[in-house]
Design an enzyme around this catalytic site. Structure first.
Site, PDB file in Angstrom:
ATOM      1  N   VAL A  23      13.997  56.012  85.556  1.00 51.90           N
ATOM      2  CA  VAL A  23      14.583  56.544  86.658  1.00 51.90           C
ATOM      3  C   VAL A  23      13.942  57.772  87.089  1.00 51.90           C
ATOM      4  CG1 VAL A  23      16.778  57.050  87.756  1.00 51.90           C
ATOM      5  CG2 VAL A  23      16.734  55.425  85.782  1.00 51.90           C
ATOM      6  N   ASP A  44      28.172  46.475  81.944  1.00 51.42           N
ATOM      7  CA  ASP A  44      27.729  47.428  81.248  1.00 51.42           C
ATOM      8  C   ASP A  44      28.271  48.780  81.517  1.00 51.42           C
ATOM      9  OD1 ASP A  44      26.261  48.631  78.952  1.00 51.42           O
ATOM     10  OD2 ASP A  44      24.220  48.650  80.081  1.00 51.42           O
TER      11      ASP A  44
END
Ligand SMILES: *[C@@H]1O[C@H](CO)[C@@H](O)[C@H](O)[C@H]1NC(C)=O
Ligand SMILES: *[C@@H]1O[C@H](CO)[C@@H](O)[C@H](O)[C@H]1NC(C)=O
Ligand SMILES: *[C@@H]1O[C@H](CO)[C@@H](O)[C@H](O)[C@H]1NC(C)=O
Ligand SMILES: *[C@@H]1O[C@H](CO)[C@@H](O)[C@H](O)[C@H]1NC(C)=O
Length: 806
Positions: free
Chosen positions: A509, A620
């Site tokens: 990211v 998650d």
């Protein structure tokens, strides 16, 4: 002569011994207490003497806790007239007057309690913290009648209607100066009594009127074993008081900066913590929304008009200035007959211009209100046992707020206005039924379409396995921006390492800045091989439609040959784990922020589970996936993509389990079975981490080998849940909220998925006051293989131990 001398010696020795060892709680006329000496109440709870507050050098005569919290001042005599040296003396005059004097015998304070019948008059410090002057027969004077900033159990705060004297709280000027400060907290006896907090002449906040159970708009704890509040209104006096009903020590104070928390002594941390606090949120600002406005902390903006009303000044209202409030859409026509519209779950409006009667029924109340054209609304005075008594308003309705409780109010309306409303109110259930039928029908239709589509798909591409219907929707791909790879490369300095801010489950990211200055987070997906372009587009388009305050917003995408890139809004405060598990950074997260994060996460997950058009299981949920915006509001990230990019085929019972060690539920870890209840489990783990500041997976304790869940469960069963709390929250925590969050978390991590609550119940449980069910033991794991395993790829690494037995 000699005999007298011995007697004198004995007498002095007695005084000496008494003051220093088995201290006295009483002195009689003509005896005195010098600076440095003290009185101690019989049980040792309180002590009285001279002290200096905070950094001040001035001396004051006061009462403080002795047994616990040594030195916490609860009452000060000469608040306005400090003594500047150690010459202070307290004396009881023959007439029963307590006099405090300083240098040159100058009187700095006097109780003015002289009586003619002064036989056997003494001053005594009681174990309640009350300083009394009494003779054999009666009480002459008591400090409880002259409260300062502390409301102790047994005090009566209110008004004596016979003498007209009023007892109320006044703040200190500062922690170093006990003289009367800006804030006061008193009962207002106009109309039906209620308690106000003032800053000088400005009315800051209002505790709602007493409704038999509690103060309207203040948390009523039905199963409260700590204190009993009593509110008394009769011809002679109006007051409220409370008593402690267990060994827990609490006190209420008006702080020098105007707050009124209930503080509780916690022996383990040797400190006072906030048990609960009223008048702290937006809607507690007095009359924020003006006349006939309703304030709601769950809405944005918080103010709205009551049914049948509209903003008096729409422009101001639009500009978030709500004080001018709302006006009726249709004017009342008293003669033509009016009706009443019920609003459920409110904090009652200001009752200063109200009328009340304890013996009227609610019907009589309605009739009385209808008969008097200036009556604007009515309700039951006491909501216990279905309601009794009558309370009616004779003025504009001010300072009403939505409040999750049993309090209703009936608002006066013109008949014409009501025809529409009554219709809709009585037809509400019918409408609900119709809505459900429509929803079910459309669900069946879309399922059918989805299945039909899936069949076609599977025929065309035999290697594709089953997919849920949410990926089968073909949505127009219009609410997303398309970015070129060039733009993205430019924004991220060509994906430079210095721009990299993280490594998600699906690739790196980067932080980037667009041409127009907008900051973005760029997620470069690494695993794309099995993804058809269409599926990717579909997926992204679905996610783009998920919009919620507590989800990170997807701004756009980029597709270029093998590159699949997602562009999100940038979150300046990184993720929750960045703060939570770092010793210094965690200090920045106080309890109100953490509680806000817990609630925000819950609402975000609830949205994924049921409020969004698609039912999404995140799979998650963990501290690293909760991002924080500039105001530390939580935003869930990585939703929806999980099952599309990695281990998609877990449904088909593979051994590959996605998720993060420490957060995954047992049924998922062992059987690869996941459901919304697996997310609930992870949420529970995360809540315990937020409260304790400890990672579940790295948790260790000197006394046992349990993980964080096991540890929380142990403490819960021993009634010591509060010990789970991180020490750094000591100063800012609200114990009732902490305990409730722990309780809810334990319900979420129960071993059996079916026992765990839905996210909807979780959201409700966190904000309500109701009693919670008893949790069953949590599922908890003991790791067999150590090492830094982030993603669990096989169940073999786990051994499920027997749930902790009670
Ligand atoms: C203060 O009063 C005491 C008796 O109570 C007396 O003995 C003493 O002289 C007085 N001191 C002054 C400065 O007036
Ligand atoms: C006692 O009387 C004096 C003079 O009237 C007054 O200033 C003081 O406040 C009174 N003290 C108390 C405790 O009421
Ligand atoms: C209260 O209402 C009852 C019944 O209407 C009436 O008899 C009584 O006088 C009222 N009490 C007061 C204090 O107004
Ligand atoms: C309505 O009630 C108030 C308070 O009891 C009273 O002052 C007023 O005169 C009444 N008005 C009418 C029209 O009865």
């Amino acid at each position: 002569m000699e005999y007298q001398g011995i007697q004198m010696l004995f007498f002095f020795a007695l005084i000496f011994l008494s003051l220093d060892c088995t201290a006295l709680d009483t002195i009689s006329a003509n005896q005195e207490i010098k600076d440095g000496e003290s009185l101690v109440s019989e049980g040792g709870m309180f002590e009285m003497g001279f002290f200096s507050p905070g950094k001040s050098k001035n001396r004051y005569m006061g009462i403080w806790y002795k047994k616990i919290s040594y030195g916490t001042i609860v009452w000060v005599a000469n608040r306005e007239t400090p003594i500047t040296d150690r010459s202070g003396i307290l004396k009881l005059s023959r007439q029963g007057n307590i006099v405090v004097s300083g240098s040159q015998n100058r009187t700095v304070w006097s109780s003015n309690s002289s009586v003619s019948n002064n036989r056997g008059v003494v001053v005594q410090l009681l174990d309640t913290g009350n300083l009394v002057v009494r003779n054999k027969k009666s009480l002459i004077w008591q400090s409880f009648n002259y409260p300062g900033d502390t409301f102790l159990p047994g005090m009566k705060i209110g008004k004596d209607l016979v003498t007209g004297s009023q007892r109320f709280l006044t703040s200190w000027k500062s922690p170093d100066d006990p003289s009367i400060g800006e804030y006061s907290n008193k009962i207002d006896t106009n109309g039906y009594p209620q308690t106000f907090t003032w800053r000088g002449e400005v009315l800051l906040a209002r505790l709602g009127p007493w409704n038999g159970l509690g103060f309207s708009g203040f948390p009523v704890e039905k199963e409260n074993r700590i204190y009993n509040i009593e509110f008394v209104v009769n011809e002679k006096e109006i007051y409220h008081t409370y008593e402690l009903t267990s060994s827990v020590v609490q006190r209420v104070i008006l702080t020098w900066d105007g707050r009124t928390p209930i503080l509780q002594w916690v022996e383990r941390i040797k400190d006072w913590v906030v048990y609960t606090e009223s008048l702290t949120d937006t809607c507690d600002h007095f009359s924020l929304c003006g006349p006939y406005g309703i304030c709601s902390v769950n809405k944005h903006p918080p103010c709205s008009c009551m049914q049948g009303f509209e903003p008096r000044n729409p422009e101001e209202w639009e500009a978030s200035d709500w004080v001018s409030g709302c006006i009726r859409k249709k004017r009342l026509n008293c003669e033509g007959g009016d009706w009443f519209w019920k609003i459920a779950g409110v904090k009652l409006p200001d009752t200063r211009r109200s009328y009340y009667n304890t013996s009227m029924t609610i019907r009589e109340c309605e009739t009385a209100c209808k008969r008097n054209c200036s009556c604007t609304g009515y309700t039951s005075l006491d909501i216990r046992n279905g309601g009794s008594g009558c309370l009616l308003w004779l003025d504009e309705l001010m300072d009403t707020r939505e409040y999750d409780g049993d309090q209703d109010i009936y608002i006066r309306m013109d008949v014409s206005e009501l025809e529409g409303l009554v219709h809709s109110q009585s037809d509400f259930n019918e409408m609900k039924r119709i809505l459900i039928v429509v929803l079910l029908t459309s669900l069946v239709v879309s399922l059918f379409l989805a299945v039909a589509y899936a069949r076609r798909k599977i025929k065309k591409r035999p290697h594709m396995k089953r997919k849920e219907n949410r990926f089968m929707h073909m949505e127009p791909f219009d609410d997303l921006s398309f970015f070129s790879l060039f733009e993205i490369a430019k924004a991220t300095s060509n994906f430079s390492v210095s721009n990299k801010i993280g490594e998600g489950g699906f690739g790196p990211v980067y932080k980037g800045v667009l041409e127009d200055g907008r900051e973005i987070a760029v997620k470069r997906l690494s695993e794309t091989s099995q993804q058809g372009l269409d599926e990717f587009k579909n997926e992204v388009s679905c996610i783009a439609k998920l919009q919620h305050r507590n989800l990170v917003k997807l701004l756009g995408y980029c597709i270029h040959q093998d590159e699949l890139i997602l562009i999100y809004e940038y979150m300046p405060n990184n993720s929750l784990d960045y703060f939570l598990f770092d010793e210094t950074r965690s200090l920045k997260l106080d309890w109100p922020q953490r509680f806000n994060i817990i609630q925000g996460m819950a609402r975000g997950i609830l949205y994924l589970h049921q409020d969004s058009r698609l039912q999404i299981i995140h799979r998650d949920i963990k501290a690293g996936n909760i991002l924080l915006d500039s105001d530390m509001n939580p935003k869930i990230s990585d939703f929806g993509l999980a099952r599309n990019f990695v281990g998609y085929d877990t449904i088909a019972k593979t051994k590959k389990v996605v998720g993060t060690h420490g957060y995954i539920s047992p049924e998922y870890a062992v059987y690869g079975r996941f459901s919304i209840k697996s997310d609930v489990f992870s949420f529970g783990v995360l809540v315990l981490e937020i409260i304790s500041g400890k990672k579940n997976r790295e948790f260790s304790h000197e006394d046992h080998n349990d993980n964080l869940l096991g540890h929380a469960w142990r403490l819960y069963n021993e009634g010591r849940s509060i010990e789970l709390m991180s020490g750094s929250l000591k100063a800012t925590c609200v114990v009732s909220e902490v305990l409730r969050s722990i309780h809810v978390a334990l319900l979420c991590v129960q071993h059996h998925a079916k026992d765990r609550p839905s996210m909807l119940s979780v959201v409700l449980m966190l904000v309500s006051e109701g009693e919670l069910s008893q949790p069953q033991p949590p599922a908890f794991f003991t790791e067999v293989i150590d090492g830094e395993v982030q993603h669990v790829s096989s169940v073999d690494k786990y051994m499920i131990t027997q749930p902790y037995a009670r």
